[in-house]
Design a protein around this motif. Sequence first.
Motif, mmCIF file in Angstrom:
data_model
loop_
_atom_site.group_PDB
_atom_site.id
_atom_site.type_symbol
_atom_site.label_atom_id
_atom_site.label_comp_id
_atom_site.label_asym_id
_atom_site.label_seq_id
_atom_site.Cartn_x
_atom_site.Cartn_y
_atom_site.Cartn_z
ATOM 1 N N ALA A 66 0.745 -1.224 0.083
ATOM 2 C CA ALA A 66 0.087 0.047 0.275
ATOM 3 C C ALA A 66 0.720 1.273 0.062
ATOM 4 C CB ALA A 66 -1.117 0.031 1.193
ATOM 5 N N GLU A 67 2.100 1.025 0.403
ATOM 6 C CA GLU A 67 3.288 2.363 0.567
ATOM 7 C C GLU A 67 4.109 2.219 -0.881
ATOM 8 O OE1 GLU A 67 2.497 4.333 2.807
ATOM 9 O OE2 GLU A 67 0.904 3.452 3.584
ATOM 10 N N VAL A 68 3.839 1.410 -1.852
ATOM 11 C CA VAL A 68 4.794 1.295 -2.709
ATOM 12 C C VAL A 68 4.227 2.259 -3.976
ATOM 13 C CG1 VAL A 68 5.728 -0.349 -4.615
ATOM 14 C CG2 VAL A 68 5.667 -0.785 -2.260
ATOM 15 N N SER A 69 5.063 2.958 -4.792
ATOM 16 C CA SER A 69 4.811 3.757 -5.838
ATOM 17 C C SER A 69 5.496 3.343 -7.112
ATOM 18 C CB SER A 69 4.891 5.349 -5.469
ATOM 19 O OG SER A 69 4.222 5.739 -4.455
ATOM 20 N N LEU A 70 4.944 3.319 -8.165
ATOM 21 C CA LEU A 70 5.618 2.918 -9.390
ATOM 22 C C LEU A 70 5.994 4.344 -10.145
ATOM 23 C CD1 LEU A 70 6.816 1.046 -11.527
ATOM 24 C CD2 LEU A 70 4.512 0.780 -12.474
ATOM 25 N N ASP A 71 7.345 4.564 -10.378
ATOM 26 C CA ASP A 71 7.521 5.791 -11.261
ATOM 27 C C ASP A 71 8.075 5.243 -12.509
ATOM 28 O OD1 ASP A 71 8.598 7.916 -12.384
ATOM 29 O OD2 ASP A 71 9.551 8.475 -10.557
ATOM 30 N N LEU A 72 7.204 5.159 -13.610
ATOM 31 C CA LEU A 72 7.472 4.523 -14.899
ATOM 32 C C LEU A 72 8.612 5.321 -15.518
ATOM 33 C CD1 LEU A 72 3.997 3.773 -16.317
ATOM 34 C CD2 LEU A 72 5.845 2.090 -15.678
ATOM 35 N N SER A 73 8.682 6.628 -15.255
ATOM 36 C CA SER A 73 9.767 7.524 -15.925
ATOM 37 C C SER A 73 11.087 7.121 -15.537
ATOM 38 C CB SER A 73 9.424 8.940 -15.814
ATOM 39 O OG SER A 73 9.665 9.206 -14.451
ATOM 40 N N ARG A 74 11.064 6.616 -14.310
ATOM 41 C CA ARG A 74 12.496 6.028 -13.767
ATOM 42 C C ARG A 74 12.514 4.547 -13.903
ATOM 43 N NH1 ARG A 74 12.276 8.452 -7.819
ATOM 44 N NH2 ARG A 74 13.997 7.283 -7.571
ATOM 45 N N GLY A 75 11.465 4.022 -14.078
ATOM 46 C CA GLY A 75 11.399 2.392 -13.988
ATOM 47 C C GLY A 75 11.755 2.108 -12.586
ATOM 48 N N ALA A 76 11.187 2.625 -11.737
ATOM 49 C CA ALA A 76 11.366 2.721 -10.167
ATOM 50 C C ALA A 76 10.329 2.034 -9.613
ATOM 51 C CB ALA A 76 12.378 3.725 -9.531
ATOM 52 N N LEU A 77 10.404 1.407 -8.371
ATOM 53 C CA LEU A 77 9.270 0.913 -7.525
ATOM 54 C C LEU A 77 9.535 1.543 -6.180
ATOM 55 C CD1 LEU A 77 8.232 -2.666 -8.189
ATOM 56 C CD2 LEU A 77 6.855 -0.698 -8.126
ATOM 57 N N ILE A 78 9.236 2.539 -5.655
ATOM 58 C CA ILE A 78 9.549 3.266 -4.580
ATOM 59 C C ILE A 78 8.871 3.030 -3.326
ATOM 60 C CG2 ILE A 78 10.155 5.507 -3.753
ATOM 61 C CD1 ILE A 78 12.058 4.777 -6.032
ATOM 62 N N CYS A 79 9.454 3.116 -1.996
ATOM 63 C CA CYS A 79 8.825 2.667 -0.941
ATOM 64 C C CYS A 79 9.660 3.176 0.258
ATOM 65 C CB CYS A 79 8.281 1.241 -0.524
ATOM 66 S SG CYS A 79 9.866 0.413 -0.510
ATOM 67 N N SER A 80 9.240 3.342 1.422
ATOM 68 C CA SER A 80 10.143 3.755 2.589
ATOM 69 C C SER A 80 9.650 2.964 3.848
ATOM 70 C CB SER A 80 9.992 5.239 2.946
ATOM 71 O OG SER A 80 10.106 6.047 1.802
ATOM 72 N N PRO A 81 10.359 1.738 3.831
ATOM 73 C CA PRO A 81 10.101 1.005 4.674
ATOM 74 C C PRO A 81 10.855 1.326 6.155
ATOM 75 C CG PRO A 81 11.829 -0.262 3.231
ATOM 76 C CD PRO A 81 11.170 1.272 2.720
ATOM 77 N N PRO A 82 10.531 0.775 7.269
ATOM 78 C CA PRO A 82 11.208 1.234 8.480
ATOM 79 C C PRO A 82 12.844 1.126 8.315
ATOM 80 C CG PRO A 82 9.331 0.033 9.045
ATOM 81 C CD PRO A 82 9.498 -0.084 7.602
ATOM 82 N N GLY A 83 13.444 2.170 8.625
ATOM 83 C CA GLY A 83 15.162 1.962 8.575
ATOM 84 C C GLY A 83 15.641 2.812 7.301
ATOM 85 N N TYR A 84 14.534 3.174 6.192
ATOM 86 C CA TYR A 84 14.942 3.670 4.946
ATOM 87 C C TYR A 84 14.457 5.048 4.840
ATOM 88 C CZ TYR A 84 16.818 -0.985 4.435
ATOM 89 O OH TYR A 84 17.671 -2.095 4.577
ATOM 90 N N GLY A 85 15.172 5.891 4.201
ATOM 91 C CA GLY A 85 14.349 7.066 3.808
ATOM 92 C C GLY A 85 13.800 6.843 2.418
ATOM 93 N N GLU A 86 14.420 6.134 1.484
ATOM 94 C CA GLU A 86 13.967 5.788 0.269
ATOM 95 C C GLU A 86 14.447 4.596 -0.416
ATOM 96 O OE1 GLU A 86 12.345 8.506 -3.158
ATOM 97 O OE2 GLU A 86 13.920 7.627 -4.059
ATOM 98 N N LEU A 87 13.655 3.476 -0.533
ATOM 99 C CA LEU A 87 14.315 2.209 -1.305
ATOM 100 C C LEU A 87 13.504 1.861 -2.498
ATOM 101 C CD1 LEU A 87 16.040 0.053 -0.647
ATOM 102 C CD2 LEU A 87 13.723 -1.280 0.424
ATOM 103 N N ASN A 88 14.358 1.723 -3.718
ATOM 104 C CA ASN A 88 13.770 1.213 -4.901
ATOM 105 C C ASN A 88 13.926 -0.150 -5.124
ATOM 106 O OD1 ASN A 88 13.234 1.038 -7.473
ATOM 107 N ND2 ASN A 88 15.094 2.091 -8.500
ATOM 108 N N LEU A 89 12.720 -0.897 -5.057
ATOM 109 C CA LEU A 89 12.729 -2.270 -4.888
ATOM 110 C C LEU A 89 13.443 -2.797 -6.062
ATOM 111 C CD1 LEU A 89 9.263 -3.089 -3.789
ATOM 112 C CD2 LEU A 89 11.237 -2.530 -2.389
ATOM 113 N N CYS A 90 13.619 -2.127 -7.317
ATOM 114 C CA CYS A 90 14.256 -2.537 -8.315
ATOM 115 C C CYS A 90 15.928 -2.532 -8.470
ATOM 116 C CB CYS A 90 14.128 -1.811 -9.659
ATOM 117 S SG CYS A 90 12.290 -1.581 -10.187
#
Length: 306
Positions: free
Chosen positions: A42-66
Amino acid sequence: MPDRHSKPPRIAVVGIPGKWSTEVLADALEARTGFRAVVDMAEVSLDLSRGALICSPPGYGELNLCDLDGIIVKKISAQYSPNTLDRLALLRTAEQAGVRVFSPVASMEGLVNRLHCTLALQHAAIPMPETFITESIDAALDAVTRFGGAVFKPLFSTKARGMLLLDSSDDPTALRNTIETFRSDNPLMYIQRKVELPGRDLGMVFLGGRYLGTYARVNQGDSWNTTINSGGRYAEVQPDPALIELGQRAQAPFNMDFTTVDIAETDCGPIVFEVSAFGGFRGALEGAGVDAAAHYADYALEQLTR
């Protein structure tokens, strides 16, 4: 893209933060790799222009699942729904970036929808309860009459949520009204003959197609189903080889990394209810003595480093 072989693999867990099965899997992975990330879709965003799956799990500012090496999907949502398929579709972006998703997205998609799972099992000649699928109220009424007792099941549900038990002896007007109400939320009605169970059904656990063990869900009250949500409990069971072979055949078409097969023993022989898209850890541990989280973590590392 980082060098995925220069240090221990980074494997995230997609699940429900705070839930036991999600956290115990994240613990097992952290103990082996030093990396921990629990991702709520529910907290994951897909940025198609970057080809990135972005989220901020505990302990991270920003994490790209890719950028990860692997993602284990323990739970994609609290309950199944068409939105579950949308969340799985987002993970295809990670797969296309070279991230190993456990289980493959296409495999999970084929199991989230009950109808798709049933058709695959039927094609593989797996014994199942008699099943009837229709959008017609009259045809559904005929099925209840023919079956005597019937269970109406949503196409997207787990743990018997939203299921409806109807009997042909019910008042015809009330029966029609109940079916109409069910159809308002479930236009395509999935109907199975009610099966008389011996007070239990079985969960058979597989990892990478390899059999790990079996647990029973035992009915503790007057509920028609054995789910833990309805008061059932887990128990140990030692199935015979023929039953294990049936479970093996049932899970084989789906190419799952981890799954459980729900099997019932009846007077007419064993039947398969479903193959799970995600599989349960607690039943495996409490009923079969199998630490599924530890096994799954070891399996994922083996797959990524071989």
